[in-house]
Design a protein around this motif. Structure first.
Motif, PDB file in Angstrom:
ATOM      1  N   UNK A  54       0.827  -1.208   0.000  1.00  0.00           N
ATOM      2  CA  UNK A  54       0.000   0.000   0.000  1.00  0.00           C
ATOM      3  C   UNK A  54       0.862   1.260   0.000  1.00  0.00           C
ATOM      4  N   UNK A  55       1.941   1.234   0.746  1.00  0.00           N
ATOM      5  CA  UNK A  55       2.773   2.430   0.889  1.00  0.00           C
ATOM      6  C   UNK A  55       3.937   2.480  -0.097  1.00  0.00           C
ATOM      7  N   UNK A  56       3.951   1.621  -1.095  1.00  0.00           N
ATOM      8  CA  UNK A  56       5.073   1.579  -2.028  1.00  0.00           C
ATOM      9  C   UNK A  56       5.359   2.928  -2.699  1.00  0.00           C
ATOM     10  N   UNK A  57       4.336   3.662  -3.171  1.00  0.00           N
ATOM     11  CA  UNK A  57       4.658   4.964  -3.783  1.00  0.00           C
ATOM     12  C   UNK A  57       5.348   5.926  -2.813  1.00  0.00           C
ATOM     13  N   UNK A  58       4.876   5.964  -1.580  1.00  0.00           N
ATOM     14  CA  UNK A  58       5.497   6.844  -0.583  1.00  0.00           C
ATOM     15  C   UNK A  58       6.910   6.379  -0.243  1.00  0.00           C
ATOM     16  N   UNK A  59       7.114   5.089  -0.179  1.00  0.00           N
ATOM     17  CA  UNK A  59       8.447   4.552   0.073  1.00  0.00           C
ATOM     18  C   UNK A  59       9.389   4.884  -1.082  1.00  0.00           C
ATOM     19  N   UNK A  60       8.868   4.826  -2.283  1.00  0.00           N
ATOM     20  CA  UNK A  60       9.668   5.157  -3.458  1.00  0.00           C
ATOM     21  C   UNK A  60      10.062   6.631  -3.467  1.00  0.00           C
ATOM     22  N   UNK A  61       9.117   7.508  -3.125  1.00  0.00           N
ATOM     23  CA  UNK A  61       9.383   8.954  -3.112  1.00  0.00           C
ATOM     24  C   UNK A  61      10.401   9.316  -2.034  1.00  0.00           C
ATOM     25  N   UNK A  62      10.340   8.636  -0.909  1.00  0.00           N
ATOM     26  CA  UNK A  62      11.255   8.946   0.197  1.00  0.00           C
ATOM     27  C   UNK A  62      12.544   8.119   0.130  1.00  0.00           C
ATOM     28  N   UNK A  63      12.760   7.457  -1.000  1.00  0.00           N
ATOM     29  CA  UNK A  63      13.965   6.651  -1.225  1.00  0.00           C
ATOM     30  C   UNK A  63      14.133   5.535  -0.190  1.00  0.00           C
ATOM     31  N   UNK A  64      13.032   4.972   0.267  1.00  0.00           N
ATOM     32  CA  UNK A  64      13.060   3.840   1.179  1.00  0.00           C
ATOM     33  C   UNK A  64      12.964   4.181   2.647  1.00  0.00           C
ATOM     34  N   UNK A  65      13.056   5.450   2.990  1.00  0.00           N
ATOM     35  CA  UNK A  65      13.032   5.811   4.408  1.00  0.00           C
ATOM     36  C   UNK A  65      11.669   5.585   5.056  1.00  0.00           C
ATOM     37  N   UNK A  66      10.600   5.555   4.262  1.00  0.00           N
ATOM     38  CA  UNK A  66       9.276   5.305   4.837  1.00  0.00           C
ATOM     39  C   UNK A  66       9.167   3.885   5.380  1.00  0.00           C
ATOM     40  N   UNK A  67      10.046   2.992   4.952  1.00  0.00           N
ATOM     41  CA  UNK A  67      10.029   1.629   5.484  1.00  0.00           C
ATOM     42  C   UNK A  67      10.312   1.619   6.985  1.00  0.00           C
ATOM     43  N   UNK A  68      11.084   2.600   7.469  1.00  0.00           N
ATOM     44  CA  UNK A  68      11.307   2.701   8.916  1.00  0.00           C
ATOM     45  C   UNK A  68      10.016   3.051   9.645  1.00  0.00           C
ATOM     46  N   UNK A  69       9.177   3.861   9.025  1.00  0.00           N
ATOM     47  CA  UNK A  69       7.880   4.201   9.618  1.00  0.00           C
ATOM     48  C   UNK A  69       6.990   2.958   9.674  1.00  0.00           C
ATOM     49  N   UNK A  70       7.034   2.158   8.632  1.00  0.00           N
ATOM     50  CA  UNK A  70       6.262   0.906   8.637  1.00  0.00           C
ATOM     51  C   UNK A  70       6.767  -0.022   9.738  1.00  0.00           C
ATOM     52  N   UNK A  71       8.084  -0.113   9.898  1.00  0.00           N
ATOM     53  CA  UNK A  71       8.648  -0.929  10.979  1.00  0.00           C
ATOM     54  C   UNK A  71       8.234  -0.393  12.348  1.00  0.00           C
ATOM     55  N   UNK A  72       8.185   0.930  12.493  1.00  0.00           N
ATOM     56  CA  UNK A  72       7.741   1.523  13.757  1.00  0.00           C
ATOM     57  C   UNK A  72       6.271   1.207  14.007  1.00  0.00           C
ATOM     58  N   UNK A  73       5.463   1.220  12.954  1.00  0.00           N
ATOM     59  CA  UNK A  73       4.055   0.833  13.103  1.00  0.00           C
ATOM     60  C   UNK A  73       3.926  -0.621  13.550  1.00  0.00           C
ATOM     61  N   UNK A  74       4.767  -1.489  13.013  1.00  0.00           N
ATOM     62  CA  UNK A  74       4.753  -2.893  13.430  1.00  0.00           C
ATOM     63  C   UNK A  74       5.104  -3.019  14.911  1.00  0.00           C
ATOM     64  N   UNK A  75       6.058  -2.204  15.366  1.00  0.00           N
ATOM     65  CA  UNK A  75       6.410  -2.217  16.790  1.00  0.00           C
ATOM     66  C   UNK A  75       5.259  -1.686  17.648  1.00  0.00           C
ATOM     67  N   UNK A  76       4.562  -0.662  17.174  1.00  0.00           N
ATOM     68  CA  UNK A  76       3.405  -0.141  17.916  1.00  0.00           C
ATOM     69  C   UNK A  76       2.282  -1.177  17.970  1.00  0.00           C
ATOM     70  N   UNK A  77       2.047  -1.884  16.853  1.00  0.00           N
ATOM     71  CA  UNK A  77       1.052  -2.958  16.850  1.00  0.00           C
ATOM     72  C   UNK A  77       1.459  -4.058  17.826  1.00  0.00           C
ATOM     73  N   UNK A  78       2.748  -4.377  17.854  1.00  0.00           N
ATOM     74  CA  UNK A  78       3.247  -5.375  18.796  1.00  0.00           C
ATOM     75  C   UNK A  78       2.983  -4.938  20.225  1.00  0.00           C
ATOM     76  N   UNK A  79       3.220  -3.677  20.508  1.00  0.00           N
ATOM     77  CA  UNK A  79       2.971  -3.140  21.840  1.00  0.00           C
ATOM     78  C   UNK A  79       1.499  -3.246  22.214  1.00  0.00           C
ATOM     79  N   UNK A  80       0.622  -2.980  21.268  1.00  0.00           N
ATOM     80  CA  UNK A  80      -0.809  -3.056  21.581  1.00  0.00           C
ATOM     81  C   UNK A  80      -1.269  -4.497  21.779  1.00  0.00           C
TER      82      UNK A  80
END
Length: 119
Positions: A54-80
């Motif tokens: 879903x976030x591939x276009x945003x990841x492409x525009x940010x040169x892959x840095x948005x993948x860290x945000x996705x990883x942070x979301x996974x950690x937040x989901x883990x916390x919940x």
């Protein structure tokens, strides 16, 4: 690197970061770190691919840095899922920092593991 070795590395990373960053990362016990590592692996297998697509276009525009945000979301989901009183992060920025540090640790461990078999 086997699945159990990766679980162990993530568990040790969680424990280490909770000691190094006590105001940002909270892990109640070693068992909770192991549970969080397992939940994170399940979420990474089931939900992360969908978010990545879903976030591939945003990841492409940010040169892959948005993948860290996705990883942070996974950690937040883990916390919940595990429970914030057992495993959690203060602000979202802490989850983002942990995601970046975990990526670095996993990269180093995987590279070291692969070096053993290249020789």
């Amino acid at each position: 690197m086997t699945y159990f070795q990766r679980l162990l590395v993530n568990m040790l990373t969680f424990i280490s970061l909770s000691v190094l960053l006590p105001q940002m990362v909270h892990v109640r016990s070693i068992l909770m770190a192991l549970l969080a590592s397992f939940v994170l692996s399940v979420l990474n297998a089931l939900i992360k691919p969908i978010l990545t697509i879903i976030s591939f276009p945003l990841t492409l525009v940010t040169l892959g840095f948005f993948s860290f945000v996705i990883n942070a979301l996974m950690l937040q989901f883990t916390s919940s899922f595990v429970g914030a009183q057992n495993f959690g992060f203060s602000p979202f920025g802490a989850a983002l920092l942990v995601a970046i540090l975990m990526s670095i640790v996993n990269m180093i461990v995987t590279e070291h593991y692969m070096d053993k078999y290249r020789e």
